[in-house]
Design an enzyme around this catalytic site. Structure first.
Site, mmCIF file in Angstrom:
data_model
loop_
_atom_site.group_PDB
_atom_site.id
_atom_site.type_symbol
_atom_site.label_atom_id
_atom_site.label_comp_id
_atom_site.label_asym_id
_atom_site.label_seq_id
_atom_site.Cartn_x
_atom_site.Cartn_y
_atom_site.Cartn_z
ATOM 1 C CG ASP A 95 15.744 9.046 23.657
ATOM 2 O OD1 ASP A 95 16.436 8.023 23.534
ATOM 3 O OD2 ASP A 95 15.714 9.695 24.706
ATOM 4 C CD GLU B 280 18.839 15.588 24.695
ATOM 5 O OE1 GLU B 280 18.644 16.546 25.475
ATOM 6 O OE2 GLU B 280 19.376 14.532 25.053
#
Length: 372
Positions: free
Chosen positions: A72, A122
């Protein structure tokens, strides 16, 4: 040793650069540009996905499987602006290092390696959009792997468990609408604060009385807003919270009980309660066969088998498509002060853990005979 040191220096350089350009989900344009520039230098095939995501493939000479590895790339929002407080700059650096290792040993590569630099872990769930974009189908992914830097276990170890590992999560917005009035004349109103207090107490019985003691679950109200003055009975109250568990059937029960309790309160208190449950990431559920392979490949002495954790990760979307394994990379170093938790403003780690990450991936690839 020479190759290992050179690879570490490369990853160190990546992290130092990426740490200076933190960007929030869906806005990782500089990060994406940096990744693509490096892949261009390596001559690696890739494409841009979801504007800032980068996905590509390194083809093996005799592929029997296609293994995907994910990092990520987004940062967190903090009081000091975007910052890498969850280690994603490290995850990206590790995956860039893995790609470099594979390209340096391309003659020994048997299986196909897909790499996913994913935006918006997130929020709002970049992994789900990667799946919807057809990435796994396009590249015929058979298995997927990912890691997370984790300051709760020591450097040099990796942590994971088979089966349910990280929790499914739901966000709660509960609006109580009652009747306001003067604080000296409570009989003319319906007190929203009294309702809210009793409601918070009542829903705690969901975990303690509606679920099996064997099933892990958490229901937390973290925010209450309502009222205007000390002598005015509050009419409108907003509760915000989170619910977390592992099994889909447990999550379903929690949702049903929340709504039934709210309906009962509406009758009991002559008020209106709107319950909004936003289904967020599903539970990370590690494939048991991949777990056993991982233990054998990495060595039991290097692994800490963790209890289920109530934190969440959108890696779970990938595991709904293909067998997947997610593990924690130990980063705790008390001597150097690397003990702060994820999302803490003082979170940091020693980049030497990158060596452990790459060695773990290398052992896995060699055990699976994906690389000679």
């Amino acid at each position: 040793m020479g190759e290992k040191n050179e690879l570490f220096e490369q990853m160190l350089g990546h992290r130092r650069t990426l740490n200076k350009i933190p960007e929030l989900g869906r806005n990782e344009f500089e990060t994406s540009k940096y990744i693509k520039n490096h892949l261009d230098n390596l001559g690696v095939e890739y494409e841009t996905v979801l504007e800032t995501g980068v996905v590509g493939i390194i083809k093996g000479k005799n592929p029997k499987k296609t293994l995907a590895f994910r990092a990520d790339i987004d940062a967190l929002c903090s009081d000091e602006g975007p910052k890498h407080l969850c280690g994603h700059d490290g995850h990206t650096s590790i995956l860039l290092g893995l790609i470099e290792y594979v390209t340096n040993n391309i003659e020994s590569l048997n299986d196909n390696i897909v790499f996913i630099f994913q935006p918006a872990e997130e929020g709002p769930g970049g992994a789900e959009d990667i799946i919807k974009a057809g990435v796994f189908k396009k590249y015929n992914v058979d298995e997927v792997f990912g890691l997370h830097i984790y300051p709760e276990i020591p450097e040099g170890y990796v942590g994971l468990r088979p089966g349910y590992f990280l929790a499914q999560i739901g966000d709660l917005n509960i609006d109580i609408t009652s009747k306001t009035g003067h604080g000296a004349m409570p009989q003319t109103s319906v007190d929203g604060i009294v309702i809210a207090g009793n409601f918070v107490n009542a829903i705690q019985s969901i975990v303690s009385r509606n679920l099996s003691p064997i099933d892990n679950a958490v229901l937390t109200i973290g925010c209450i807003n309502g009222g205007s003055r000390r002598n005015i009975i509050a009419g409108n109250i907003r509760l915000e919270g989170t619910m977390r568990t592992f099994k889909p059937e447990v999550y379903k029960t929690m949702k049903e009980r929340l709504r039934k309790i709210a309906a009962g309160f509406e009758v009991s208190y002559d008020c209106k309660i709107d319950v909004e449950i936003i289904d967020d990431y599903g539970a990370v559920n590690n494939d048991k066969n991949l777990f056993n392979e991982f233990i054998e490949a990495v060595g039991k002495e290097n692994v800490i088998e963790l209890d289920p954790l109530m934190i969440s990760e959108d890696f779970s979307y990938y595991q709904k498509e293909v067998p997947g394994l997610f593990f924690m990379l130990g980063a705790k170093n008390e001597e150097k002060g690397y003990v702060n938790s994820l999302h803490n403003i003082n979170f940091n780690f020693d980049e030497k853990i990158f060596i452990n990450a790459i060695e773990t991936y290398k052992k896995l690839l060699k055990f699976k005979k994906s690389i000679d």
